[in-house]
Design an enzyme around this catalytic site. Structure first.
Site, PDB file in Angstrom:
ATOM      1  N   ASP A   1       0.829  -1.205   0.000  1.00 57.19           N
ATOM      2  CA  ASP A   1       0.000   0.000   0.000  1.00 57.19           C
ATOM      3  C   ASP A   1       0.869   1.264   0.000  1.00 57.19           C
ATOM      4  O   ASP A   1       2.032   1.241   0.398  1.00 57.19           O
ATOM      5  CB  ASP A   1      -0.871   0.060   1.268  1.00 57.19           C
ATOM      6  CG  ASP A   1      -1.993  -0.961   1.253  1.00 57.19           C
ATOM      7  OD1 ASP A   1      -2.131  -1.685   0.266  1.00 57.19           O
ATOM      8  OD2 ASP A   1      -2.718  -1.017   2.263  1.00 57.19           O
TER       9      ASP A   1
ATOM     10  N   HIS B   1       3.765  -2.118   3.353  1.00 59.74           N
ATOM     11  CA  HIS B   1       3.732  -0.735   2.862  1.00 59.74           C
ATOM     12  C   HIS B   1       5.050  -0.379   2.164  1.00 59.74           C
ATOM     13  O   HIS B   1       6.109  -0.495   2.790  1.00 59.74           O
ATOM     14  CB  HIS B   1       3.490   0.246   4.025  1.00 59.74           C
ATOM     15  CG  HIS B   1       2.071   0.296   4.477  1.00 59.74           C
ATOM     16  ND1 HIS B   1       1.488  -0.717   5.208  1.00 59.74           N
ATOM     17  CD2 HIS B   1       1.099   1.236   4.274  1.00 59.74           C
ATOM     18  CE1 HIS B   1       0.216  -0.407   5.443  1.00 59.74           C
ATOM     19  NE2 HIS B   1      -0.045   0.761   4.898  1.00 59.74           N
TER      20      HIS B   1
HETATM   21 ZN    ZN Z   1      -2.851   3.330   2.875  1.00 62.32          ZN
END
Ligand code: ZN
Length: 245
Positions: free
Chosen positions: A45, A190
């Site tokens: 992400d 992430h």
């Molecule tokens: Zn996010």
């Protein structure tokens, strides 16, 4: 009170009182699959990021692993070459909105704009179909499923294995993922950290990249097979129903 007004009030009540509860299955969000073939999905992400996305792509290539990158529109515009590298390397691009707002703080016009805008940006830059959406902060409001369908998305994707999003210790990330991954899992890492300082975003993304050096060989040695989300969905729809975590 009219029926439509009652419906709007009911959805507002549900958004206020049920987001955060484990109701993703009823919101149409896929968090994992009961997959007996040991297939799993690795997702990222808040990128692409100039700090680590290229390192992550190198590490994935080293192990022959394909992943799904839920990019934000604003980061795609900032790093179009990285989006194109993701696609050229055989990975999937999913949408994570344009500006990464918390949808609970948005009106429906803003939600629609984030859904439609990000898909348009990512498909233009990546020259690839974008069919999956992941809401920033996992804030899947009840209205997102119908709005996402209107915008051309086919699936809402959550996760069942997600280390703390601002973890900067690559060993802690690797331990968390290796311990919890099961057949059908969707792992959420992430390669950036939106709405935080550049320093923290860089540290988080480098930690994610570093964690792959243990995660990938360990999970491969246990017999897990990495698939992109769309690959997994195609297999799943042909055999079994997806489940929420
Ligand atoms: Zn996010």
């Amino acid at each position: 009170m009219s029926l439509s007004r009652t419906c709007v009030k009911t959805v507002r009540f549900l958004n206020k009182h049920t987001v955060g509860l484990d109701l993703n299955r009823y919101r149409g969000v896929i968090d994992c699959w009961p997959n007996p073939r040991n297939a799993i999905c690795l997702t990222f992400d808040d990128g692409p990021s100039g700090h680590s996305t290229f390192t992550i792509l190198d590490e994935l290539a080293r192990h022959g692993v394909r992943a799904t990158f839920f990019c934000t529109g604003k980061d795609a515009v900032a790093h179009p070459n990285l989006v194109q590298d993701i696609v050229a390397s055989g990975h999937e691009v999913g949408s994570h909105s344009v500006n990464h707002p918390h949808f609970n703080n948005c009106n429906l016009r803003q939600v629609f704009s984030e859904l439609a805008g990000s898909r348009r940006i990512l498909e233009t830059i990546g020259d690839c179909p974008v069919t999956c959406f992941r809401a920033p902060y996992g804030s899947f409001r009840w209205e997102i499923r119908p709005l996402s369908r209107l915008c051309g998305y086919q699936h809402l994707i959550g996760w069942d294995v997600g280390p703390i999003h601002d973890e900067i210790d690559s060993s802690a990330i690797a331990d968390f993922v290796i311990e919890r991954t099961v057949a059908g899992s969707i792992i959420d890492l992430h390669d950036g950290l939106t709405d935080q300082s550049a320093e923290l975003s860089s540290a988080v993304s480098r930690a994610a990249a570093g964690s792959l050096r243990r995660i990938l060989p360990e999970l491969i040695s246990r017999g897990f097979i990495f698939k992109t989300v769309s690959e997994q969905l195609t297999r799943s729809e042909a055999s079994e129903e997806p489940l929420s975590a």
